[in-house]
Enzyme design. Sequence first.
Site, PDB file in Angstrom:
ATOM      1  N   PRO A   2       0.828  -1.198   0.000  1.00 29.08           N
ATOM      2  CA  PRO A   2       0.000   0.000   0.000  1.00 29.08           C
ATOM      3  C   PRO A   2       0.867   1.254   0.000  1.00 29.08           C
ATOM      4  O   PRO A   2       1.701   1.446   0.882  1.00 29.08           O
ATOM      5  CB  PRO A   2      -0.796  -0.109   1.304  1.00 29.08           C
ATOM      6  CG  PRO A   2      -0.305  -1.349   1.974  1.00 29.08           C
ATOM      7  CD  PRO A   2       0.938  -1.778   1.317  1.00 29.08           C
ATOM      8  N   GLU A   3       0.640   2.072  -1.005  1.00 24.54           N
ATOM      9  CA  GLU A   3       1.295   3.364  -1.090  1.00 24.54           C
ATOM     10  C   GLU A   3       0.212   4.420  -0.857  1.00 24.54           C
ATOM     11  O   GLU A   3      -0.900   4.078  -0.468  1.00 24.54           O
ATOM     12  CB  GLU A   3       1.980   3.508  -2.455  1.00 24.54           C
ATOM     13  CG  GLU A   3       2.946   2.346  -2.729  1.00 24.54           C
ATOM     14  CD  GLU A   3       3.631   2.405  -4.079  1.00 24.54           C
ATOM     15  OE1 GLU A   3       3.849   3.513  -4.586  1.00 24.54           O
ATOM     16  OE2 GLU A   3       3.961   1.337  -4.624  1.00 24.54           O
ATOM     17  N   LYS A  60       2.141   7.106   4.233  1.00 22.19           N
ATOM     18  CA  LYS A  60       1.493   5.803   4.123  1.00 22.19           C
ATOM     19  C   LYS A  60       0.873   5.362   5.449  1.00 22.19           C
ATOM     20  O   LYS A  60       0.510   4.203   5.614  1.00 22.19           O
ATOM     21  CB  LYS A  60       2.512   4.756   3.655  1.00 22.19           C
ATOM     22  CG  LYS A  60       3.152   5.077   2.308  1.00 22.19           C
ATOM     23  CD  LYS A  60       4.203   4.051   1.925  1.00 22.19           C
ATOM     24  CE  LYS A  60       5.009   4.513   0.723  1.00 22.19           C
ATOM     25  NZ  LYS A  60       6.137   3.599   0.417  1.00 22.19           N
ATOM     26  N   ARG A 265      16.095  -2.050  -5.502  1.00 18.65           N
ATOM     27  CA  ARG A 265      14.671  -2.236  -5.784  1.00 18.65           C
ATOM     28  C   ARG A 265      14.449  -2.526  -7.262  1.00 18.65           C
ATOM     29  O   ARG A 265      15.069  -1.916  -8.129  1.00 18.65           O
ATOM     30  CB  ARG A 265      13.872  -0.966  -5.410  1.00 18.65           C
ATOM     31  CG  ARG A 265      14.058  -0.494  -3.973  1.00 18.65           C
ATOM     32  CD  ARG A 265      13.572  -1.489  -2.948  1.00 18.65           C
ATOM     33  NE  ARG A 265      12.166  -1.807  -3.098  1.00 18.65           N
ATOM     34  CZ  ARG A 265      11.169  -1.069  -2.613  1.00 18.65           C
ATOM     35  NH1 ARG A 265      11.411   0.023  -1.926  1.00 18.65           N
ATOM     36  NH2 ARG A 265       9.926  -1.449  -2.794  1.00 18.65           N
TER      37      ARG A 265
END
Length: 282
Positions: A2-3, A60, A265
């Site tokens: 979740p961003e 967030k 990433r």
Amino acid sequence: MPELPEVQTIVMELREAGLIGCKIRSVKVQWDKIVAVPDAATFAQELTGQTIAGFARRGKYILIQFEAGKYLLLHLRMTGQLIIKKATEPVLKHERVVFELDDGRTLRYHDTRKFGRFYLVNDPQAVIGKLGWEPLEAEFTVQSFTAGLVQHARQLKPLLLDQTFIAGLGNIYVDEALFAARLHPQRLANSLTKTEISALHQAIRQVLQKGIANRGTSLGNGEGNFASASRRRGRNQESLTVFRRTGQACPRCGTAIQRLIVGQRSTHICPKCQQLKNKHKV
DNA sequence: GTCTATGTTTGCGG
DNA sequence: TCCGCAAACATAGA
């Protein structure tokens, strides 16, 4: 997972569900480490009998305010979900915290990987005080963004993922914003031209607003994927341009999307639209 | 069955 | 300051 858009979607649904004014009848913590502050037993005891006064988002984090003045902050990390269910539904294996409300409903924290954390505090600043800009608020201007970028000789992507620089962006929306602004993720932050900074500023806001309008991004079908408070999936995955689209055609020029690793990433770019050239600053 | 990757954050060492 | 790595965990997908 979740961003900012996913967290915003959850907060909007919590408000719409009419939870404000509900009183917590009981709290069951099934996995103690989910509660970061204070200890799980005190957490449950202090929340019992409290009345929900409001919901908010910062970066967030989900913020739940109580009438007595305390704040409950929640970070969902990778696989956290905050879901409204009837009290009669069975408690699932991965439901780590269950809040029983006084209207027959429950608010449940579901988290397969157990990375999420609750913080029950008097002052939210103790938890979120170091966060950077709220990208959809007025404070995030091209001018302030410019002043921030020139201070850092860092690669663009790791900087945008740094929550103390700008709050709310994660791997998906950073890749999407960099593509929209036609910037390579390894460009150095202090090398951007005025035009590029404006494009990036606009791209960040645009991809986040679109994500919210689409009620979040839900990739794949696994249980850890994003679901809102009412267990709805988002549909922003249908609007993604580069994220997890390795080998597929760039929507702008048709070139195959490439995957690379930046700042440890997974990163996705169009090699033609996003070329690495650290231009001299104008 | 086995192996690798995973959308987050923090803390450590160089 | 900045970067790379490991850890916190469980599952999906190959």
